[in-house]
Motif scaffolding. Structure first.
Motif, mmCIF file in Angstrom:
data_model
loop_
_atom_site.group_PDB
_atom_site.id
_atom_site.type_symbol
_atom_site.label_atom_id
_atom_site.label_comp_id
_atom_site.label_asym_id
_atom_site.label_seq_id
_atom_site.Cartn_x
_atom_site.Cartn_y
_atom_site.Cartn_z
ATOM 1 N N CYS A 4 -2.774 -15.550 -3.595
ATOM 2 C CA CYS A 4 -2.996 -14.430 -4.572
ATOM 3 C C CYS A 4 -2.667 -12.979 -4.065
ATOM 4 O O CYS A 4 -2.111 -12.010 -4.761
ATOM 5 C CB CYS A 4 -4.204 -14.549 -5.415
ATOM 6 N N ALA A 5 -3.015 -12.839 -3.023
ATOM 7 C CA ALA A 5 -3.195 -11.519 -2.202
ATOM 8 C C ALA A 5 -1.800 -11.155 -2.045
ATOM 9 O O ALA A 5 -1.394 -9.936 -2.079
ATOM 10 C CB ALA A 5 -3.987 -11.425 -0.858
ATOM 11 N N ARG A 6 -1.030 -12.093 -1.600
ATOM 12 C CA ARG A 6 0.490 -11.753 -1.071
ATOM 13 C C ARG A 6 1.583 -11.621 -2.370
ATOM 14 O O ARG A 6 2.117 -10.847 -2.438
ATOM 15 C CB ARG A 6 1.136 -12.932 -0.506
ATOM 16 N N ILE A 7 0.921 -12.323 -3.614
ATOM 17 C CA ILE A 7 1.698 -11.965 -4.737
ATOM 18 C C ILE A 7 1.403 -10.484 -5.224
ATOM 19 O O ILE A 7 2.349 -9.608 -5.600
ATOM 20 C CB ILE A 7 1.176 -12.679 -5.860
ATOM 21 N N LEU A 8 0.106 -10.051 -5.121
ATOM 22 C CA LEU A 8 -0.330 -8.486 -5.269
ATOM 23 C C LEU A 8 0.529 -7.796 -4.480
ATOM 24 O O LEU A 8 0.720 -6.535 -4.902
ATOM 25 C CB LEU A 8 -1.630 -8.475 -5.358
ATOM 26 N N ALA A 60 -5.693 0.818 -3.777
ATOM 27 C CA ALA A 60 -5.954 -0.523 -3.756
ATOM 28 C C ALA A 60 -5.190 -1.585 -3.418
ATOM 29 O O ALA A 60 -5.517 -2.791 -2.884
ATOM 30 C CB ALA A 60 -6.151 -0.951 -5.334
ATOM 31 N N LEU A 61 -3.754 -1.247 -3.127
ATOM 32 C CA LEU A 61 -2.628 -2.377 -2.834
ATOM 33 C C LEU A 61 -2.031 -1.536 -1.560
ATOM 34 O O LEU A 61 -0.730 -1.897 -1.338
ATOM 35 C CB LEU A 61 -1.460 -2.301 -3.859
ATOM 36 N N THR A 62 -2.666 -0.712 -0.688
ATOM 37 C CA THR A 62 -2.053 -0.098 0.431
ATOM 38 C C THR A 62 -2.040 -1.117 1.651
ATOM 39 O O THR A 62 -0.671 -1.153 2.565
ATOM 40 C CB THR A 62 -2.954 0.904 0.949
#
Length: 354
Positions: A287-291, A262-264
């Motif tokens: 938010c995507a870059r925080i994750l 999910a975070l690849t």
């Protein structure tokens, strides 16, 4: 004058037994009202009449219950140790039991080995522009060439596989298809040393399951001989069963997606957030870059904005999602990524079939 008592007996007798008959009838009616299974046919009334004083009403009722009908009960005795099943039946039982778990791949490897002499296998779910691994294993699990399976899928080597190209073309058919690969074909000159360096023979079984198209690559390694004709025949006979099992296993695994993927990539995270949330594009990007693990400074540099702007976007996004921390953001994202990933691949598979 004294009168014989027998002359008064009929009247007394009738009165007494008339009362007894009334009591018996009331008891019978009460019994019938309290028992649904009561059968009036079982209540048999017989009359005995005094031969010396036979007159109307002098009958003596006698009630008796007829003997109930006997019922037959079947008893089945289960042996403590049932007969040992054949090898193929035992392997099939382990295969069914392992669906949706890590036991499925080794069980399928052993089943294919007993069925046709296979040494390795790799099963895939076929999409339009994507190939997803369902399971892969060697008869000796520790010798499974995971690196070759991953390179075959992730590096797109399957797109240069003539057998897989043929399988993609044939999955629209109603019946399963077996493709016997000819490694002497020049189209395998580049692919064989990279993916099949020690493979003597290969069969690709392809067809449609209940939820998509699947391909099962069955391999026989050196120094063994190629697949025997009767082994190929047995594999063909079991084709529908194998495709059904792969389909069911994929369904169960899909309901429990591998969150390690999910975070690849940043694009994967960003596309999922945009597709599954009400966030504006800029807030989704933050938010995507925080994750993905970037700091506020790193996000500012990546998006070419100030650090204060990044914090503003983050605050607004958290308010829209009703969350208050990065941990809650991660929980929110993972819950949506599983469904989004499954729906995306299902759409690709449907396009490939139609």
């Amino acid at each position: 004058m004294w009168r014989p008592c027998c002359r008064r007996a009929p009247r007394t007798f009738r009165a007494a037994w008339a009362g007894a008959e009334t009591a018996c009838r009331s008891a019978a009616e009460g019994f019938s009202s309290h028992s649904q299974d009561f059968d009036e046919r079982n209540l048999i009334t017989e009359f005995e009449t005094c031969p010396e004083h036979r007159s109307p009403g002098s009958e003596r009722p006698r009630r008796r219950m007829a003997a109930p009908q006997e019922t037959t009960m079947m008893t089945v005795t289960i042996q403590d140790r049932p007969p040992v099943a054949s090898t193929s039946e035992a392997q099939l039982a382990r295969l069914v039991d392992g669906m949706g778990s890590e036991r499925f791949a080794p069980a399928l490897a052993n089943y294919l080995h007993a069925l046709c002499g296979a040494d390795h296998f790799a099963a895939f779910r076929l999409g339009q522009d994507e190939l997803r691994e369902v399971a892969a294993c060697c008869v000796q699990p520790e010798r499974t060439a995971r690196d070759r399976v991953e390179s075959y899928v992730k590096q797109g080597l399957w797109k240069h596989d003539p057998a897989m190209t043929e399988a993609q073309r044939r999955v629209d058919g109603a019946a399963a298809t077996i493709i016997h690969v000819d490694f002497s074909d020049h189209e395998y000159d580049d692919l064989r040393p990279r993916v099949y360096p020690h493979v003597r023979d290969r069969i690709l079984l392809c067809g449609r399951g209940t939820n998509g198209a699947f391909g099962l690559s069955v391999l026989r390694a050196d120094p063994h001989t190629p697949f025997a004709h009767d082994g190929i025949e047995r594999l063909a006979q079991a084709a529908e069963l194998l495709l059904a099992m792969l389909s069911k296993h994929a369904d169960v695994c899909q309901s429990r997606p591998d969150v390690s993927q999910a975070l690849t990539t940043l694009d994967e995270i960003e596309n999922c957030i945009v597709a599954t949330s009400p966030l504006p594009r800029r807030e989704a990007e933050v938010c995507a870059r925080i994750l993905y693990g970037l700091s506020s400074v790193g996000i500012a540099l990546d998006l070419a904005v100030s650090e204060e702007t990044v914090k503003t976007y983050r605050k607004r996004a958290y308010q829209r999602l009703v969350i208050g921390s990065e941990r809650e953001l991660l929980t929110w994202y993972l819950a949506r990524w599983g469904r989004w990933s499954a729906e995306r691949f299902q759409t690709m598979a449907s396009r490939a079939l139609h």
